[in-house]
Structure formats: structure tokens, C-alpha cells
Design an enzyme around this catalytic site. Sequence first.
Site, short mmCIF file in Angstrom:
data_model
loop_
_atom_site.label_atom_id
_atom_site.label_comp_id
_atom_site.label_asym_id
_atom_site.label_seq_id
_atom_site.Cartn_x
_atom_site.Cartn_y
_atom_site.Cartn_z
N ALA A 119 102.99 -1.27 24.91
CA ALA A 119 103.67 -0.01 25.21
C ALA A 119 102.67 1.13 25.33
O ALA A 119 103.01 2.21 25.82
CB ALA A 119 104.69 0.31 24.13
N CYS A 120 101.41 0.88 24.90
CA CYS A 120 100.37 1.91 25.04
C CYS A 120 100.01 2.17 26.50
O CYS A 120 99.24 3.08 26.79
CB CYS A 120 99.12 1.51 24.26
N TYR A 149 92.45 1.82 25.13
CA TYR A 149 93.19 0.58 24.85
C TYR A 149 94.32 0.39 25.88
O TYR A 149 94.48 -0.68 26.45
CB TYR A 149 93.75 0.66 23.42
#
Length: 347
Positions: A119-120, A149
Site C-alpha cells: 500500500a506504500c 520503498y
Amino acid sequence: MAARKKVLVTGAGGFIGHHLVTYLKHLDYWVRGVDIKEPEYGSTDADEFELLDLRRWDNCLQATREIDDVYALAADMGGMGFISANNALILRNNLLISTHTIEAARVNNAKRYLYTSSACVYPEFKQTDTQVVPLREEDAYPAQPQDAYGWEKLITERLAMHYFQDFGLDTRTVRFHNIFGPLGTWTGGREKAPAAMCRKIAMAKLTGNHEIEIWGDGEQTRSFCYIDDTVIGIHKLMCSDFRDPLNLGQDRMVTINQLADMVADIAEIEIVKKHIPGPMGVRGRNSDNTRLREILKWEPQISLEEGLRHTYMWIEGQVRAKMGLPQQPTTTANGVKPLSVQEQISR
Ligand code: NAD
């Protein structure tokens, strides 16, 4: 009779990979696990476990030999504290792991390849409010992940898409939303919020100092998905014919303050929250599970309370061991038994 499928799990020494190996073994796959380190909490159930640094091309070729399906979980990762302070390291390491593993899978004629995204990847500008609109898969663009990330995850999602378009490698991409559970990192700086909270509250219970430090005002929101649901979802996605990115998470949002209160209830203590400066990540995040339900005809089943209970019990046991304290007489605090693998499978 058809030959048993041979699958590779990279990152099999890590939290999700270790649980996934156990689940796939119970489904009767032949499993090779690969990681740069052994599983920290308990031995692997894999048929074969190889210690390999997957940043290296030759190791990726070795890992993917004679494999039908690859579950690509290896990554240099951690909670907000680690991710926000190690952008260059994470981007370099994870790009090397991802590009070499997928190319080696292609060279070795793997049939399916599942990439574990996050979800990042979702843009920071869509997550500025605690009452955030749940994120749909298409919200990833226009892109503006908060940290390196997330950028690496987004690029590798595209790599997987192009490997299908250009080479016919049958890829899957899952976007996890805050996975938690027992046997995950709970101390040392890489732990994520639920594990850190369980550790702090276990320490509070066992030392009698009930003050708990929370980064920021604690009003930031997230959804959390229990590990048993996660491994079921990963396998369902691999078996589906869906190649676009798919959210895998719960869609019940809570604040970090509420998370702390839930864990304190499980530990049966009163806590005093002390808010201190620290990395908080985005202000709000939740998963829109419309597509998950549509594609997999399934969604995560285990409540946050139930998952936290199992996680807290395990972490309290770890903290007790570290402090040289006796274990609880039973590992089933408050009468809740951990789910057996058979129970997980039948869900
Ligand atoms: P984890 O850190 O427990 O597991 C990752 C594993 O990858 C570790 O065991 C680590 O040793 C291994 N690894 C790192 N560098 C390696 C290298 N060079 N060669 C071989 N192995 C290497 O993390 P996890 O929570 O199990 O996450 C698994 C995957 O899911 C990761 O790709 C992660 O980015 C993704 N993900 C996890 C979450 C979550 O909430 N846990 C959320 C979003 C995405």
C-alpha cells in the site's frame, strides 16, 4: 497423476514468507524457501531451504531452478522508522532483488510469478486526512509514493506487467496493507506498529510502568490484516487469472491510539499514552476491497481483535523470555486458541 507443483518462496526466513511456506506445505506443494537468513522464530517447513543473497544474479538463478511458481517476498524492509531513514539502501537492495529474481524466473522457465507489493505505492496526496477515502487499485497513479520503498514497489509492479506483455511470464501483483501476526519482527528497529505496540504494552504489564510512547499524536489511521488471512489471499491470487495489482488487506480503519487501547484491553492493563516526535507515515490509509471481493470471491475474515489477541500472546511470551520471567501457564490467554493450519485452510 499430475506431478506435484514445485514452488519457490523468496523471503522465506521473514514474517510472511515463513507463514506462507507452512500454508503451502499443508496444501501439498513441494516448497523451496530462500532467504539471506534463517527464520528467526521456529524452523521452516520447506522441503528445501537455501541461504542466498538475492541481490546477486547467480544466486537468483540457483533459487529459481526447476521451479513452477515463484512467490517473490524477499525485500529489505521494516516499519516506518526503518523505511523513512534508509531510502538509498532500500531502493538499491530491493531493485537488485526484484530485477534479478524475475529475470532468473524467466530464464528458468517459471510459469507463474507473484510479486508482493505494498500500500506504500499509493500517492501521499491521497492520504493527507485521517478520514481518508479507501484506496482503489487505480489510485496509484499519478504516482507520488512517500518513500523510496514505495517507489521500488511501483517500478517492480510495472516490471512484472512488462514481463507478461513482452515475455509471457504469467505474473500476479498483490498490494499488502499492514500485515501482522505472531512470528514477526517485534523488536530491534524494523518492527511495525502492531508488533511495537504489543511489545510496549507487554513491557508495561511486566514492569509495572504503564506509560507507552506513541509517535506523533496517534490520530493517524490504518487498517491491519492478520497473517492467516494473508497467506490464504496470496494463494488465491496466485491460482486466479488476474494479472493487475490487487489490494490485500482489511478495510476497517482504526487510529494508532485505538490500536493501543485494543492491545491494552487484551493485556488487561490501563495505559498512559505519551506522544513523542517520530515518523508517522501518511496521515490516513485504508484499503478499498471492491476488486478483491470481485476477483477472489473472498475477503479477510479474522477480526482485528482476534488477530491482536494471538499476536499479543506471542509477543508477551517473547518479552517474558527476554526478561527471564516464567511463561504464562497456557499460551491461550483469555481462552482464545491459536488457529490450527487446518482451521485456516477451511476458512
Ligand atoms: P520481512 O522483513 O519479515 O521478510 C522479508 C525477508 O526478505 C527477510 O527475511 C529478509 O531477510 C529477506 N531478504 C532481505 N534481503 C534479502 C536478500 N538480499 N536476499 C534474500 N533475502 C533477503 O518482511 P515481511 O513482512 O515478511 O514482508 C514480505 C514482503 O511483503 C516484502 O516484499 C514486503 O515489502 C511486503 N510487504 C509487507 C507488508 C507488511 O505489512 N508486513 C506490507 C506491504 C508489503
